[in-house]
Scaffold this motif. Structure first.
Motif, PDB file in Angstrom:
ATOM      1  N   THR A 135       5.977   6.462  -9.774  1.00 46.09           N
ATOM      2  CA  THR A 135       4.820   7.289 -10.097  1.00 46.09           C
ATOM      3  C   THR A 135       3.566   6.722  -9.443  1.00 46.09           C
ATOM      4  O   THR A 135       3.413   5.511  -9.289  1.00 46.09           O
ATOM      5  CB  THR A 135       4.597   7.365 -11.615  1.00 46.09           C
ATOM      6  OG1 THR A 135       4.478   6.038 -12.149  1.00 46.09           O
ATOM      7  CG2 THR A 135       5.740   8.074 -12.300  1.00 46.09           C
ATOM      8  N   ILE A 136       2.701   7.643  -9.039  1.00 51.51           N
ATOM      9  CA  ILE A 136       1.408   7.229  -8.491  1.00 51.51           C
ATOM     10  C   ILE A 136       0.304   7.980  -9.231  1.00 51.51           C
ATOM     11  O   ILE A 136       0.511   9.115  -9.666  1.00 51.51           O
ATOM     12  CB  ILE A 136       1.325   7.477  -6.958  1.00 51.51           C
ATOM     13  CG1 ILE A 136       1.637   8.936  -6.608  1.00 51.51           C
ATOM     14  CG2 ILE A 136       2.229   6.550  -6.215  1.00 51.51           C
ATOM     15  CD1 ILE A 136       1.488   9.259  -5.124  1.00 51.51           C
ATOM     16  N   PRO A 137      -0.823   7.304  -9.497  1.00 46.97           N
ATOM     17  CA  PRO A 137      -1.142   5.963  -8.999  1.00 46.97           C
ATOM     18  C   PRO A 137      -0.448   4.820  -9.718  1.00 46.97           C
ATOM     19  O   PRO A 137      -0.356   3.713  -9.185  1.00 46.97           O
ATOM     20  CB  PRO A 137      -2.660   5.883  -9.204  1.00 46.97           C
ATOM     21  CG  PRO A 137      -2.936   6.793 -10.347  1.00 46.97           C
ATOM     22  CD  PRO A 137      -1.975   7.925 -10.194  1.00 46.97           C
ATOM     23  N   SER A 138       0.097   5.042 -10.954  1.00 50.52           N
ATOM     24  CA  SER A 138       0.789   3.977 -11.676  1.00 50.52           C
ATOM     25  C   SER A 138       1.512   4.582 -12.867  1.00 50.52           C
ATOM     26  O   SER A 138       1.186   5.695 -13.299  1.00 50.52           O
ATOM     27  CB  SER A 138      -0.204   2.909 -12.162  1.00 50.52           C
ATOM     28  OG  SER A 138      -0.989   3.404 -13.232  1.00 50.52           O
ATOM     29  N   HIS A 191       0.856  -1.185   0.000  1.00 45.87           N
ATOM     30  CA  HIS A 191       0.000   0.000   0.000  1.00 45.87           C
ATOM     31  C   HIS A 191       0.895   1.239   0.000  1.00 45.87           C
ATOM     32  O   HIS A 191       1.767   1.379   0.862  1.00 45.87           O
ATOM     33  CB  HIS A 191      -0.885  -0.023   1.248  1.00 45.87           C
ATOM     34  CG  HIS A 191      -1.693   1.220   1.446  1.00 45.87           C
ATOM     35  ND1 HIS A 191      -2.811   1.511   0.708  1.00 45.87           N
ATOM     36  CD2 HIS A 191      -1.536   2.254   2.314  1.00 45.87           C
ATOM     37  CE1 HIS A 191      -3.309   2.667   1.100  1.00 45.87           C
ATOM     38  NE2 HIS A 191      -2.557   3.135   2.078  1.00 45.87           N
ATOM     39  N   VAL A 233      -3.873   3.536  -3.558  1.00 43.65           N
ATOM     40  CA  VAL A 233      -2.713   3.258  -4.416  1.00 43.65           C
ATOM     41  C   VAL A 233      -1.956   2.046  -3.882  1.00 43.65           C
ATOM     42  O   VAL A 233      -1.548   2.019  -2.713  1.00 43.65           O
ATOM     43  CB  VAL A 233      -1.756   4.472  -4.477  1.00 43.65           C
ATOM     44  CG1 VAL A 233      -0.559   4.147  -5.364  1.00 43.65           C
ATOM     45  CG2 VAL A 233      -2.495   5.699  -4.997  1.00 43.65           C
ATOM     46  N   THR A 234      -1.764   1.048  -4.733  1.00 44.37           N
ATOM     47  CA  THR A 234      -0.960  -0.124  -4.388  1.00 44.37           C
ATOM     48  C   THR A 234       0.068  -0.349  -5.483  1.00 44.37           C
ATOM     49  O   THR A 234      -0.050   0.171  -6.592  1.00 44.37           O
ATOM     50  CB  THR A 234      -1.826  -1.390  -4.226  1.00 44.37           C
ATOM     51  OG1 THR A 234      -2.477  -1.675  -5.473  1.00 44.37           O
ATOM     52  CG2 THR A 234      -2.855  -1.219  -3.127  1.00 44.37           C
ATOM     53  N   ALA A 235       1.084  -1.136  -5.157  1.00 41.33           N
ATOM     54  CA  ALA A 235       2.092  -1.518  -6.142  1.00 41.33           C
ATOM     55  C   ALA A 235       2.387  -3.000  -5.967  1.00 41.33           C
ATOM     56  O   ALA A 235       2.349  -3.532  -4.860  1.00 41.33           O
ATOM     57  CB  ALA A 235       3.371  -0.697  -5.969  1.00 41.33           C
ATOM     58  N   ALA A 276       5.611   0.199 -10.042  1.00 44.64           N
ATOM     59  CA  ALA A 276       5.347   1.643  -9.945  1.00 44.64           C
ATOM     60  C   ALA A 276       6.448   2.484 -10.586  1.00 44.64           C
ATOM     61  O   ALA A 276       6.357   3.713 -10.594  1.00 44.64           O
ATOM     62  CB  ALA A 276       5.190   2.049  -8.477  1.00 44.64           C
TER      63      ALA A 276
END
Length: 349
Positions: A273-276, A85, A90-92, A313
């Protein structure tokens, strides 16, 4: 910037003769690290007096070994397919395996945690580490590891803000000779996961992404065990960037260390990078371009990139950094480690 008038905020003695496991459920630690796949030395050649090493486990997880002690950085031991998390919604997903598993660790004397983020301190690590293992981290991380844990809290956590430092004395069998006593000075360095400006102010309010530190680790000696901490003399400096962007605060580092060589830089890259990467709304770690700018700013003797491909990510592959390094003519200043590789170096007395 934080007030750093207090030169030594904490003092800790590490005793490698106390052979404790890093984890609660495996009381007998491994005798040593596994043999590295490949051992690297200075890109300009070996000095033939290397007495310290960095072992790369994966992501930002390394083991620094010197004078019989081992310091573990940013422990993350999840496997390919596991998720972490990273913020609200947002998760990776991890796409690699660590060089060794958590229960395979040898004795660990202390943990250096840049910030409280699951890709640096995963859920299995948090549940498994023994509670009296010394951890050096940020004030925010300390509150999460101590105040928020209740009866299951970690009991030996030290928080350093930017440019605050502490000394780790090392108890050795030869210390009785009083010739020179090894010690490690750890200083918090600036870092920002979120860029300055409106986004930074919004994150300060929402606290979506945690505050982060870089570190300056100085390996050196005091004249004797009774010497004051001011008598500590550095024999090797390692700057760890932590998860930061190239922000103005970093400009303070070469000013503070003017005239003092920085021997090694471990630089967190990847352009997280977030969210992806497919929806790159916000970059929270340096990409290749920023990495080159940090090399220009810090001017380390050797740079080792870490934290660049272990999760999905990352937007900026290591090849981008390699090309930028070659374009700058700095191939003789960079060492590339794969997981389970080691870098050996010499700490001067």
């Amino acid at each position: 910037m934080s007030d750093d008038k207090k030169v030594i905020k904490y003092h800790l003695t590490l005793d490698p003769s106390h052979s404790k496991s890093a984890t609660r459920d495996h009381p007998q630690p491994a005798a040593s690290l596994p043999e590295p796949k490949h051992t690297n030395v200075h890109p300009k050649g070996s000095s033939n007096d290397e007495n310290a090493s960095i072992y790369f486990i994966g992501t930002a997880t390394t083991i620094l070994e010197w004078e019989g002690i081992r310091i573990l950085t940013d422990p993350n031991f999840l496997h390919a397919g596991d998720h972490v998390h990273l913020g609200p919604g947002v998760t990776a997903k991890r796409v690699t395996n660590p060089a060794i598993d958590l229960h395979e660790l040898p004795r660990i004397d202390a943990v250096l945690l840049s910030h409280y983020h699951a890709d640096h301190f995963d859920q299995e690590v948090e549940a498994s580490l023994r509670r009296d293992l010394p951890i050096i981290s940020t004030p925010h991380a300390k509150s999460c590891l101590v105040d928020a844990k209740g009866d299951d809290k970690f009991t030996d956590v030290y928080d350093l803000d930017f440019f605050q430092n502490m000394l780790l004395d090392i108890k050795t069998s030869s210390a009785g000779s009083e010739s020179k006593v090894p010690a490690i000075k750890v200083t918090g360095m600036p870092g920002k996961h979120v860029p300055d400006g409106v986004l930074g102010l919004a994150n300060d309010l929402l606290k979506a992404v945690p505050p982060t530190n870089g570190w300056m680790i100085e390996l050196g000696y005091k004249p004797s065990s009774s010497s004051s901490d001011e008598d500590f003399k550095s024999g090797y400096r390692i700057y760890i960037s932590g998860d930061t962007l190239f922000v103005k605060d970093l400009e303070e580092i070469p000013k503070r260390y003017a005239g003092q060589n920085i021997d090694l830089m471990l630089i967190h890259l990847g352009g997280t990078t977030i969210p992806s990467p497919s929806v790159p709304l916000l970059m929270v770690t340096m990409d290749a371009t920023q990495g080159i700018k940090l090399m220009q700013l810090i001017q380390p003797d050797v740079t080792i990139p870490i934290h660049y491909d272990d999760y999905d990510a990352f937007l900026s592959p290591l090849d981008d950094f390699k090309k930028a390094v070659s374009s700058a003519g700095w191939d003789d200043k960079v060492v590339y480690l794969d997981r389970a590789d080691m870098y050996k170096f010499a700490v001067k007395q």
